[in-house]
Scaffold this active site. Structure first.
Site: not given
Length: 658
Positions: A119, A493, A567
């Site tokens: 880790g 959009g 975009s």
């Protein structure tokens, strides 16, 4: 089937038909997985508990672990499952995992190879090594601390290494009183940042690895959780679709000549299926032939699939040698001596731009140069680090370096061409290791992004002997001729928001009004100009840059350009605005995600939800709405005619059309 009944059946089968018993176990599906998480999150404990509760530990091992638990254990005098995997003396003394520990076990449904990864950040190279061959990652989260920097770092590395399936094990639920509320908070926090990564399957399981709750058996302490246990999910997760059976790739490892009458080409299929009679090409020479015969370990076969090791013979005597690759004639990978890759550096001596190394790719070893380190990635924040302090001068981008355990995007140039795919498409032909030419030590590992070398924004042209020429026709001449100013209407959009619908109707309206205009639509452009680009973040940015350059040329000619592109990032749209200039008009088609998903005209949202399309905007990748767009359209409720009228009105107000 219960474990007791399974053991009885196995014993009876051994006594009655040992051949069938061996065949059953030999043909089981194999799942490779790794565990990762912060220090003390319980990785080794989870594996130890899994092995212990599934009765996969021999008695002498249990006896030794019981003794070691009193010396090295972290549970007092009790049995410490972590000691089943923490094999190094230093690991037991410190109570941490340092190197990758591999463990094998089997159930009645599946065989497993588990990589227990460290880790600590200084062991990033060890984790990358363990993750490189895995199908599934188990990311442990301590329920007390939730999502922390190491959680994000390990998730990023797993995504980088091409792992698609993830189990988020919310461990130590006993220390938060088995709180469902705390579990839900962690699920929400993890989902909030993981959207930008390429996982197609994420499953959350609350548990206590130390006590065994929800590891093998369901826990009464977590009665509010109705999902599968950890072992049940491991046994049933579907990894069959992860294997690439479309792109046949056979790297030639050895030319087999047992006698004068036989010349075979041996190797392990990296992907795909190969059959007798298939037309193949030898790369990089591109000489063609047909598969005459295929031989497996037990003799001649009709077909083979990845990852089988085979020997094939060809109908024609063409030049094939070690390091070449046999591929279908109609499905050829990239061939070239330049590509970009994400590189994990694994040596104390830093990677130096301009230094020569050996690049080991499939079965070939090719000299090459690390031409540049374009940027480094902070593995804790997943953000790019622009290491400007190492630049030789303000114009140079060649002096960046990679230190031990650092990850960066690099440009490599080889001395001769090789055949390769992107790592996202093929984890074998898209991967390579970097070897130091003096010491023969492996110093780095890389995942190929693409053959396209993405350029820095505003970078100078590659060709030096070029000069921009002026036209004898001015912008005013074109404006008077066309009765309009050249401009670009940039419609942005979500997919399904209505961009293309508005764009097509607007083009019709402007044309009817006598104005010259043209649509650049995302799908149409990717069939031609940008057919070589994928959907990675870098390719998306390059897609937008090219469209902006084309739009500017149209605008110089006085044409009104209408674009319809998702975009998704503010930065990319800002870059387009800078390229196009004052003629740029940003139009935000503001349609809520739920409406777009209901429409789903191309069925993309359904595929994205099923994990078939990684990095899909709005589902597994973010969309950044415009900050100050010139026009905002509410395409969810308003008729398309109203949207068109709003744009036309804006064009008139700005003097773009009369």
């Amino acid at each position: 089937m219960s474990e007791a009944n399974y053991q009885i059946q196995e014993k009876e089968l051994i006594e009655s038909d040992i051949a069938e018993y061996l065949n059953r176990h030999e043909t089981k599906d194999l799942l490779r997985l790794l565990t990762c998480g912060s220090v003390d999150d319980g990785k080794s404990t989870l594996i130890g508990r899994l092995l212990y509760d599934s009765h996969m530990i021999y008695e002498d091992q249990l006896e030794k672990v019981a003794k070691d638990s009193k010396v090295y254990g972290t549970t007092g005098e009790d049995f410490d499952p972590a000691l089943l995997t923490d094999g190094l003396k230093a690991e037991r003394e410190q109570g941490i995992t340092i190197d990758v520990a591999y463990r094998y076990f089997s159930t009645d449904k599946r065989k497993f190879i588990i990589a227990d990864c460290p880790g600590h950040e200084q062991y990033t190279r060890n984790m990358a090594t363990g993750a490189s061959t895995c199908n599934l990652a188990v990311i442990l989260i301590d329920a007390r601390y939730g999502v922390i920097r190491q959680t994000k770092r390990h998730s990023f590395i797993c995504s980088l290494l091409g792992i698609r399936h993830v189990i988020v094990a919310v461990n130590k639920m006993d220390l938060v009183d088995w709180s469902e509320q705390r579990y839900n908070e962690i699920v929400k926090d993890y989902n909030a940042f993981v959207g930008r990564l390429g996982f197609s399957d994420i499953h959350f399981i609350p548990m206590s690895a130390l006590k065994g709750d929800n590891v093998v058996e369901h826990s009464d302490n977590l009665s509010w959780y109705d999902g599968p246990t950890f072992l049940h999910h491991l046994e049933n997760v579907n990894i069959a679709t992860d294997r690439n059976l479309i792109d046949m790739r056979l790297p030639v490892q050895y030319v087999l000549r047992p006698n004068l009458d036989f010349r075979g080409f041996s190797g392990t299929l990296a992907s795909g299926v190969i059959r007798i009679g298939d037309k193949v090409a030898s790369l990089p020479s591109r000489q063609e032939s047909k598969i005459k015969a295929i031989y497996g370990p037990d003799g001649a076969i009709q077909e083979a699939f990845a990852p089988q090791a085979v020997t094939v013979t060809l109908e024609d005597e063409i030049d094939v040698s070690r390091g070449n690759m046999l591929v279908p004639v109609k499905n050829i990978p990239h061939i070239g001596n330049e590509f970009e890759a994400m590189v994990v550096w694994m040596h104390e001596d830093a990677a130096k731009s301009g230094k020569s190394y050996l690049i080991k790719h499939t079965s070939s070893m090719v000299p090459g140069v690390l031409s540049s380190v374009r940027y480094k990635v902070d593995v804790n924040t997943m953000k790019r680090e622009q290491d400007d302090s190492t630049l030789q001068d303000s114009d140079s981008q060649e002096a960046r370096s990679l230190e031990l355990n650092e990850i960066g995007r690099c440009h490599l140039t080889l001395h001769r061409p090789i055949a390769f795919d992107s790592y996202e498409r093929n984890r074998t032909t898209g991967a390579f290791i970097i070897v130091d030419r003096m010491t023969n030590v492996t110093v780095g590992a890389g995942m190929i992004i693409d053959r396209i070398v993405a350029k820095e924004k505003n970078a100078a042209p590659v060709s030096k002997n070029i000069v921009k020429s002026d036209s004898l026709v001015s912008a005013e001449d074109r404006q008077n001729l066309l009765n309009q100013k050249g401009s670009t209407l940039w419609l942005t959009g979500l997919s399904g928001s209505g961009k293309s619908t508005v764009a097509r109707q607007l083009e019709r309206e402007l044309t009817d009004m006598g104005h010259a205009c043209y649509i650049l639509d995302g799908d149409n452009v990717r069939h031609g100009l940008n057919r070589d680009l994928g959907f990675s973040a870098e390719d998306r940015s390059e897609n937008i840059r090219r469209i902006a350059e084309v739009s500017r040329l149209f605008n110089d000619a006085g044409i009104i350009v209408i674009t319809a592109f998702i975009s998704p990032t503010v930065q990319d749209r800002k870059g387009a605005r800078e390229i196009i200039g004052e003629g740029f008009v940003e139009v935000f088609v503001d349609t809520p995600l739920e409406i777009c998903e209901q429409r789903d005209p191309k069925g993309l949202y359904k595929k994205a939800r099923a994990g078939e399309i990684p990095q899909f905007t709005g589902i597994s990748a973010p969309y950044e709405p415009p900050v100050n767009p010139e026009i905002v359209l509410n395409a969810a409720d308003a008729p398309v005619e109203d949207s068109v009228d709003a744009i036309v009105s804006k064009l008139r107000d700005d003097g773009i059309i009369g």
